[in-house]
Design a protein around this motif. Structure first.
Motif, PDB file in Angstrom:
ATOM      1  N   MET A 112       0.812  -1.204   0.000  1.00  0.00           N
ATOM      2  CA  MET A 112       0.000   0.000   0.000  1.00  0.00           C
ATOM      3  C   MET A 112       0.853   1.263   0.000  1.00  0.00           C
ATOM      4  O   MET A 112       0.416   2.304  -0.475  1.00  0.00           O
ATOM      5  N   LEU A 113       2.081   1.197   0.516  1.00  0.00           N
ATOM      6  CA  LEU A 113       2.955   2.367   0.493  1.00  0.00           C
ATOM      7  C   LEU A 113       3.249   2.769  -0.941  1.00  0.00           C
ATOM      8  O   LEU A 113       3.256   3.963  -1.281  1.00  0.00           O
ATOM      9  N   GLY A 114       3.475   1.778  -1.819  1.00  0.00           N
ATOM     10  CA  GLY A 114       3.695   2.086  -3.226  1.00  0.00           C
ATOM     11  C   GLY A 114       2.465   2.667  -3.885  1.00  0.00           C
ATOM     12  O   GLY A 114       2.553   3.582  -4.705  1.00  0.00           O
ATOM     13  N   VAL A 115       1.294   2.155  -3.512  1.00  0.00           N
ATOM     14  CA  VAL A 115       0.041   2.683  -4.058  1.00  0.00           C
ATOM     15  C   VAL A 115      -0.162   4.125  -3.600  1.00  0.00           C
ATOM     16  O   VAL A 115      -0.528   5.011  -4.388  1.00  0.00           O
ATOM     17  N   ALA A 385       7.117   6.890  -8.972  1.00  0.00           N
ATOM     18  CA  ALA A 385       5.798   7.109  -9.580  1.00  0.00           C
ATOM     19  C   ALA A 385       5.824   8.314 -10.517  1.00  0.00           C
ATOM     20  O   ALA A 385       5.251   8.277 -11.616  1.00  0.00           O
ATOM     21  N   ALA A 386       6.495   9.379 -10.095  1.00  0.00           N
ATOM     22  CA  ALA A 386       6.591  10.567 -10.945  1.00  0.00           C
ATOM     23  C   ALA A 386       7.357  10.260 -12.227  1.00  0.00           C
ATOM     24  O   ALA A 386       6.983  10.714 -13.321  1.00  0.00           O
ATOM     25  N   GLY A 387       8.410   9.482 -12.118  1.00  0.00           N
ATOM     26  CA  GLY A 387       9.178   9.113 -13.305  1.00  0.00           C
ATOM     27  C   GLY A 387       8.358   8.289 -14.281  1.00  0.00           C
ATOM     28  O   GLY A 387       8.427   8.490 -15.497  1.00  0.00           O
ATOM     29  N   ALA A 401       0.798  -0.818 -10.211  1.00  0.00           N
ATOM     30  CA  ALA A 401       1.311  -2.178 -10.017  1.00  0.00           C
ATOM     31  C   ALA A 401       2.819  -2.169  -9.753  1.00  0.00           C
ATOM     32  O   ALA A 401       3.307  -2.856  -8.838  1.00  0.00           O
ATOM     33  N   LEU A 402       3.570  -1.393 -10.546  1.00  0.00           N
ATOM     34  CA  LEU A 402       5.030  -1.356 -10.381  1.00  0.00           C
ATOM     35  C   LEU A 402       5.436  -0.733  -9.050  1.00  0.00           C
ATOM     36  O   LEU A 402       6.368  -1.216  -8.382  1.00  0.00           O
ATOM     37  N   CYS A 403       4.746   0.338  -8.660  1.00  0.00           N
ATOM     38  CA  CYS A 403       5.089   0.986  -7.393  1.00  0.00           C
ATOM     39  C   CYS A 403       4.688   0.122  -6.200  1.00  0.00           C
ATOM     40  O   CYS A 403       5.375   0.116  -5.165  1.00  0.00           O
ATOM     41  N   ALA A 404       3.577  -0.601  -6.312  1.00  0.00           N
ATOM     42  CA  ALA A 404       3.202  -1.528  -5.247  1.00  0.00           C
ATOM     43  C   ALA A 404       4.256  -2.631  -5.098  1.00  0.00           C
ATOM     44  O   ALA A 404       4.639  -2.996  -3.982  1.00  0.00           O
ATOM     45  N   LEU A 405       4.734  -3.140  -6.228  1.00  0.00           N
ATOM     46  CA  LEU A 405       5.791  -4.162  -6.203  1.00  0.00           C
ATOM     47  C   LEU A 405       7.058  -3.597  -5.599  1.00  0.00           C
ATOM     48  O   LEU A 405       7.733  -4.257  -4.770  1.00  0.00           O
ATOM     49  N   LEU A 409       9.087  -4.803  -2.230  1.00  0.00           N
ATOM     50  CA  LEU A 409      10.516  -5.132  -2.210  1.00  0.00           C
ATOM     51  C   LEU A 409      11.260  -4.304  -1.175  1.00  0.00           C
ATOM     52  O   LEU A 409      12.162  -4.809  -0.469  1.00  0.00           O
ATOM     53  N   LEU A 410      10.909  -3.024  -1.073  1.00  0.00           N
ATOM     54  CA  LEU A 410      11.563  -2.162  -0.064  1.00  0.00           C
ATOM     55  C   LEU A 410      11.165  -2.548   1.347  1.00  0.00           C
ATOM     56  O   LEU A 410      11.925  -2.354   2.297  1.00  0.00           O
ATOM     57  N   GLY A 411       9.953  -3.070   1.486  1.00  0.00           N
ATOM     58  CA  GLY A 411       9.478  -3.459   2.817  1.00  0.00           C
ATOM     59  C   GLY A 411      10.097  -4.735   3.320  1.00  0.00           C
ATOM     60  O   GLY A 411      10.037  -5.075   4.473  1.00  0.00           O
TER      61      GLY A 411
END
Length: 411
Positions: A112-115, A385-387, A401-405, A409-411
């Motif tokens: 959810m942090l990526g979302v 996300a901005a990129g 989807a990519l930012c959630a993934l 990975l960061l988590g």
């Protein structure tokens, strides 16, 4: 006049593919209804869009309802509006159920942090698009700044900000020349208006009589929201967040941000975030039975008035748009909406990027970050996300989807 079977398949396709917020949804309808099918002319489509922007509620859903009404009357409007909303509503109900069951898990929070990071960029993009269109004069800039200050610094009620802007815009057009007279239209059928209004508000006295206090409060709140939700979902979300989080304490800021993030991943109008919110509130208060009842109630109170507005006022489209005072009010409200969206952007960003916030001392009510609680992972995900969205122009679903993934990975 298209057959109902063709109308069904066309609007079912629109409903299933309507990702990316109002701008993308309107572009999709233009391509299908004007370019591919030829059911509406360019002028008819743009006039209908202007009309829908004058109304409270999700303009894309109302545009679909108007198109269906113009093609096949009331039955066509009901079909088109329902098909635009129902696919996303079913997905939101499933996501809200999964969130209620698994939302507290660490891996879910990482996803959810990526979302949430993506949502920050999406809202800022919406603000930038409106900025170019709405701020065409000094008055518009002043209205936008005052709207932001009233909401962020003093937590002024959202309806008050919109009403004040609309009143100023209407009065400032008092010396404008009369518009060219539009063709006369029959007055709307009062029994039809009364019927739709009665259907819309029918759950409230029933819930009150049954002693369902929470459901009654939810229904009344979302009924008010449906009436004052000018300027699209991003604008009204600021008031909803203020009420649901700060004043009523139904949800936490983190849950509210999650709700918007998940609503961005589904087809249909972004205002379906109200359904997610209602369902989550119901689940926390009374488990799955109350969650289901709150979900259906929220959908009813949010979207049924859209049919009321269209069926009552669509026959008067040309005459309504020809009124200078109404045009002035719309311009001022659009400028105020920029301030509202700016406040929403800042509110969400602060709660995503910083683990701790505090409230400014009286007489102010601004939310301030605790700088030492900055989350580097969240900042990196916002940059990603901005990129993707701005730099590489990738689609919203792919970016989410990519930012959630990446968050996982960061988590």
């Amino acid at each position: 006049m298209p057959a109902f079977s063709l109308l069904f398949t066309t609007f079912a396709r629109i409903g299933l593919l309507s990702f990316g917020g109002p701008a993308a949804q309107i572009a999709l309808m233009h391509r299908v209804l004007v370019e591919e099918r030829g059911w509406l002319s360019e002028r008819q489509f743009l006039s209908a869009l202007s009309f829908c922007m004058l109304l409270p509620g999700p303009e894309a859903m109302q545009l679909a309802t108007y198109a269906g009404w113009r093609l096949r009357g009331t039955a066509g409007g009901l079909l088109a509006g329902a098909l635009f909303v129902l696919p996303g509503a079913l997905v939101i109900a499933a996501l809200a159920a999964l969130y209620a069951a698994y939302g507290a898990r660490p891996e879910t929070e990482a996803l959810m942090l990526g979302v949430k990071a993506t949502v920050i960029v999406i809202v800022l993009q919406a603000l930038a698009r409106l900025w170019k269109k709405a701020l065409t004069g000094r008055d518009a800039v002043v209205i936008a700044v005052l709207g932001f200050a009233a909401l962020y610094l003093f937590a002024a009620p959202f309806p008050l900000v919109i009403a004040a802007a609309g009143l100023y815009g209407a009065l400032s057009r008092s010396a404008a020349p009369e518009a060219i007279a539009a063709p006369q239209q029959r007055a709307p059928t009062l029994p039809r208006i009364a019927l739709w209004a009665a259907l819309w508000l029918a759950p409230l006295p029933l819930l009150y009589a049954l002693g369902q206090t929470l459901l009654f409060d939810l229904g009344l709140f979302f009924a008010k929201l449906a009436v004052v939700s000018f300027g699209g979902a991003y604008a009204v979300l600021a008031w909803m967040a203020q009420e649901v989080v700060q004043l009523r304490g139904w949800l936490s800021p983190e849950q509210m941000v999650d709700a918007l993030g998940l609503a961005e991943t589904t087809p249909g109008p972004l205002i379906l975030v109200t359904q997610f919110t209602g369902q989550l509130i119901g689940h926390e208060a009374g488990g799955w039975p109350l969650a289901l009842a709150a979900s259906v109630l929220t959908l009813w109170m949010t979207f049924l008035p859209c049919f009321l507005w269209i069926f009552a006022f669509a026959p008067h489209l040309e005459r309504l748009l020809a009124r200078p005072r109404l045009q002035g009010a719309l311009r001022a409200i659009t400028a105020a909406v920029l301030g509202v969206i700016a406040n929403l952007s800042l509110w969400f960003a602060l709660h995503v990027l910083f683990a701790e916030t505090l409230t400014a001392p009286a007489p102010f009510a601004a939310t301030l970050p605790v700088l030492t609680s900055l989350c580097p992972e969240a900042l990196a995900l916002v940059a990603l996300a901005a990129g993707l969205l701005i730099g590489l122009r990738r689609s919203v679903p792919l970016t989410l989807a990519l930012c959630a993934l990446a968050g996982w990975l960061l988590g």
